[in-house]
Design a protein around this motif. Sequence first.
Motif, short mmCIF file in Angstrom:
data_model
loop_
_atom_site.label_atom_id
_atom_site.label_comp_id
_atom_site.label_asym_id
_atom_site.label_seq_id
_atom_site.Cartn_x
_atom_site.Cartn_y
_atom_site.Cartn_z
N GLN A 1 49.79 86.83 37.87
CA GLN A 1 49.83 88.06 36.91
C GLN A 1 51.15 88.22 36.11
O GLN A 1 51.12 89.37 35.68
CB GLN A 1 49.31 89.08 37.85
N CYS A 2 51.89 87.16 36.32
CA CYS A 2 53.25 87.57 35.51
C CYS A 2 52.89 87.52 34.04
O CYS A 2 52.03 86.71 33.61
CB CYS A 2 54.07 86.26 35.75
N SER A 3 53.76 88.40 33.37
CA SER A 3 53.50 88.43 31.82
C SER A 3 54.78 87.51 31.22
O SER A 3 55.97 87.77 31.73
CB SER A 3 53.50 89.56 31.18
N PRO A 4 55.00 86.72 30.63
CA PRO A 4 55.93 85.88 30.05
C PRO A 4 57.06 86.93 29.40
O PRO A 4 58.10 86.71 29.45
CB PRO A 4 55.52 84.62 29.11
N LEU A 5 56.43 87.98 28.79
CA LEU A 5 57.22 88.99 28.17
C LEU A 5 58.01 89.61 29.16
O LEU A 5 59.31 90.29 28.68
CB LEU A 5 56.34 89.95 27.34
N ASN A 6 57.81 89.79 30.40
CA ASN A 6 58.66 90.35 31.12
C ASN A 6 59.90 89.95 31.34
O ASN A 6 60.92 90.88 31.81
CB ASN A 6 57.98 90.56 32.93
N GLY A 7 60.42 88.69 30.96
CA GLY A 7 61.74 88.29 31.14
C GLY A 7 62.47 88.53 29.96
O GLY A 7 63.79 88.34 29.91
N PHE A 8 61.95 89.37 28.82
CA PHE A 8 62.66 89.80 27.75
C PHE A 8 62.85 91.23 27.65
O PHE A 8 61.94 91.99 28.03
CB PHE A 8 61.92 89.22 26.53
N GLN A 9 64.17 91.46 26.87
CA GLN A 9 64.06 92.85 26.53
C GLN A 9 63.97 93.08 25.05
O GLN A 9 64.00 92.08 24.28
CB GLN A 9 65.64 93.27 26.62
N ARG A 10 63.10 94.05 24.61
CA ARG A 10 62.81 94.07 23.15
C ARG A 10 63.44 95.08 22.75
O ARG A 10 64.00 96.33 22.86
CB ARG A 10 61.35 94.52 23.34
N LEU A 11 63.97 94.70 21.22
CA LEU A 11 64.67 95.59 20.44
C LEU A 11 63.65 95.84 19.38
O LEU A 11 63.32 94.70 18.31
CB LEU A 11 66.12 95.04 19.80
N LYS A 12 63.22 97.11 19.20
CA LYS A 12 62.12 97.17 18.16
C LYS A 12 62.83 97.29 16.69
O LYS A 12 63.80 97.67 16.53
CB LYS A 12 61.38 98.66 18.27
N ALA A 13 62.08 96.75 15.75
CA ALA A 13 62.20 96.77 14.24
C ALA A 13 63.79 96.27 14.16
O ALA A 13 64.51 96.78 13.36
CB ALA A 13 62.19 98.43 13.70
N THR A 14 64.05 95.06 14.79
CA THR A 14 65.38 94.61 14.74
C THR A 14 65.36 92.99 14.25
O THR A 14 64.38 92.54 15.06
CB THR A 14 65.97 94.78 16.07
N GLN A 15 66.21 92.47 13.64
CA GLN A 15 66.28 91.06 13.29
C GLN A 15 67.77 90.68 13.58
O GLN A 15 68.60 91.55 13.26
CB GLN A 15 66.01 90.88 11.72
N LEU A 16 67.90 89.51 14.21
CA LEU A 16 69.33 89.06 14.59
C LEU A 16 69.67 88.10 13.48
O LEU A 16 69.04 87.05 13.36
CB LEU A 16 69.27 88.32 16.01
N ALA A 34 56.93 84.16 23.81
CA ALA A 34 57.75 84.28 25.03
C ALA A 34 57.56 83.12 25.94
O ALA A 34 58.50 82.97 26.62
CB ALA A 34 57.07 85.65 25.35
N ARG A 35 56.33 82.89 26.23
CA ARG A 35 56.01 81.70 27.16
C ARG A 35 56.80 80.28 26.73
O ARG A 35 57.77 79.77 27.53
CB ARG A 35 54.73 81.45 27.39
N ARG A 36 57.00 80.04 25.32
CA ARG A 36 57.52 79.04 24.93
C ARG A 36 59.19 79.16 25.04
O ARG A 36 59.74 78.18 25.27
CB ARG A 36 57.27 78.68 23.59
N CYS A 37 59.46 80.44 24.75
CA CYS A 37 61.08 80.63 24.87
C CYS A 37 61.44 80.76 26.30
O CYS A 37 62.45 79.94 26.71
CB CYS A 37 61.32 82.13 24.19
N ALA A 38 60.56 81.14 27.25
CA ALA A 38 60.89 81.12 28.61
C ALA A 38 61.07 79.94 29.15
O ALA A 38 62.11 79.65 29.98
CB ALA A 38 60.00 81.91 29.34
N ILE A 39 60.28 78.85 28.89
CA ILE A 39 60.30 77.45 29.55
C ILE A 39 61.61 76.41 28.88
O ILE A 39 61.85 75.51 29.27
CB ILE A 39 59.17 76.83 29.44
N SER A 40 61.99 77.24 27.68
CA SER A 40 62.99 76.44 26.98
C SER A 40 64.46 76.80 27.36
O SER A 40 64.75 78.07 26.99
CB SER A 40 62.75 76.44 25.39
N PHE A 41 65.22 75.83 27.79
CA PHE A 41 66.78 76.16 28.10
C PHE A 41 67.36 76.61 27.11
O PHE A 41 68.32 77.17 27.00
CB PHE A 41 67.25 75.12 29.08
N ASP A 42 66.92 75.97 25.79
CA ASP A 42 67.54 76.14 24.61
C ASP A 42 67.35 77.41 24.05
O ASP A 42 68.22 77.83 23.32
CB ASP A 42 67.01 74.98 23.84
#
Lengths: 462, 228
Positions: A1-16, A34-42
């Motif tokens: 039941q995990c959501s891949p988004l749970n591993g991330f902190q969200r900053l709304k309306a923000t761009q880096l 999120a899933r793609r980012c989570a599994i990539s060490f890069d």
Amino acid sequence: QCSPLNGFQRLKATQLMYLSYQREEYPMEVEECARRCAISFDCRAFHYNWQSHGCQLLRFTQHSPHTQLQRNVHCDLYQKKGYVRNCIMGDGSDYRGTQSVTEKKKICQQWRLKFPHDHRFALLPQNGLEENYCRNPDKDKQGPWCYTTDPAIRYQSCGIKKCENAVCMTCNGEDYRGFVDHTESGTECQRWDLQHPHRHPFVPNKYPDKDLADNYCRNPDNSERPWCYTMDPAKEREYCHIRKCTEKRRQLSSTTSCFRMKGEDYRGEVNVTSTGIPCQRWDSQIPHRHHYLPQKYECKDLRENYCRNPDGSEAPWCFTTFPNTRRAYCFQIKRCADNVEAEDCYRGNGEDYIGTVSKTRKGITCQRWNEQYPHKPQVFPTMFPTVHLEENYCRNPDNDSHGPWCYTMNHNIPFDYCAIELCAGETKPSIFLNPEEVVFDQCGKRDDRMQVLAPITGGRAR
Amino acid sequence: IVGGRPGNSPWTVSIRNREGVHFCGGSLVKEQWVISTRQCFSSCEADLSGYAVWLGTLYKNPAPDDPDKQAIPIIKIICGPSESQLVMLKLERPATLNRRVALICLPPERFIVPVNTECEIAGWGDTRGTGDDNVLNVAKLPIMSNQECNISLRGHLKESELCTSPLFVSVGACEGDFGGPLACLTHNCWVLEGVITPSRVCARKDRPSTFIRVSLYVDWINKVMKLS
């Protein structure tokens, strides 16, 4: 039941923004991104563009050199929690922060160096051994550590606090803004900005003052302690284990004869509702059963049967002694005056006022009459050359019967009356009566044929 | 409303907090503007995201699929002149006017409602057992002169207030009705002459009820709608 988004902190309306960095955006759902980012060490973070549904994976975070946060209303920035949290969950092996001193203030050795201390840890993308940052590549129970630059001390723990201990809570944890994201039974929390597995009303946008960030434990409904919806479909919500602060909470200035804002700090002794019903004692469960027990809400001062606001309602309230009326507001308690002190006075309607007061009755600075921001004036100096619309001084160019006014520097408040009062001895003209000449427009009409509802007995009849 | 009966008041709106719970009333004076009372709101700069007005429904808790209900978020609160105790609420979008939702007229500036004009209060508040708490209730009240009212209230009445006469039975506003309208029929038009304010008691048969006199603040109301 995990959501891949749970591993991330969200900053709304923000761009880096990163110097000369341009990476392609791919259309996909946010959870897939999120899933793609989570599994990539890069990948350390990603942009999600809600307008184009575009996903852009990033190799840096806001703490990386040469980066800058920028506002972008179409885009949210999601960063891996390990890179932005300053506390650890579990053994902290996912810690990717930038602390580089040990608990005894020793400077850490660069991981790529073998001097002063030789070691066998290789720099792999998955272990995050970069610079001289504290890390836990061997899952040490003490948490992240590093080799030190002191030849006499080979390595030392960095003493990074566990998230459940890093931020303590006062009272019932309504102000808790820490990073615990698991319940006391260890179940992962559901993100407040998601409606699965549990549908819920606590949408972050609706509660801007509650900081319903990511899937962190919070107390938006004045429960006994911070809690969260869980990722377990069979368990809707559960309390989180968060340390209580040992030091006393700073006492906010309470009021007794009036109430401010929503009256959460009202400590007066009014004990009837605005409609005259006597209040039920907080320590009683008769006639109404409730969970606002004085001992469980020690900061709320639930004494006797006084009107209080332990749950962030609109005003002080109480359970009533009438069995058919469970709770009612004590709106008869006046609001405390919140105007700033008047700095000058005016005569008549203040149409001749040429003083230099330049703030509103709430203390907001006035906008200059010849400026177009934050409000585009519909009254300006050339329109009323005789009224001295100078600087940002309060004036009354339209002979407003409520006195001098100005456009304000608060973008939510277009105009307001000023911190000026009617001079002593001045009286306003009395109201007059001329009902014969009244002409109304199209409003104020109704179809009286549908006025009466039949008494409602179960069904909803007309 | 104590002593009222279920009725139709298409300009009366229900103001709801973030949990969707009704806490005060209001009156629709323009498609995107509602008038209510300051006492219902925490601050003149309150962030009202999540707050909404519900219009078009006669029920306090209408079914989710009630086709008549319009729920429109509040985007702005503007406080009236300090002694007025009025607020104006700007809605996120204009209300759709129909047989269930209508605008109420504003009175002419400084207009005094003639004595004995028949007026109405409306709201979803407490009925004190005199009616159905789950529907919009309406009660009729006649206007009383300020002079006579002031005698009854021992000189405590302000010029910015207006009164309705006490009746032989208890009729008046109660908990949950505050901010709602005192609407009077003038020249075949319903006019918002007063706004219901909190008082210490609900509907006493021996005392007049007092309301905020809207006609003193019409210039401010129009200015807010023009400048916001």
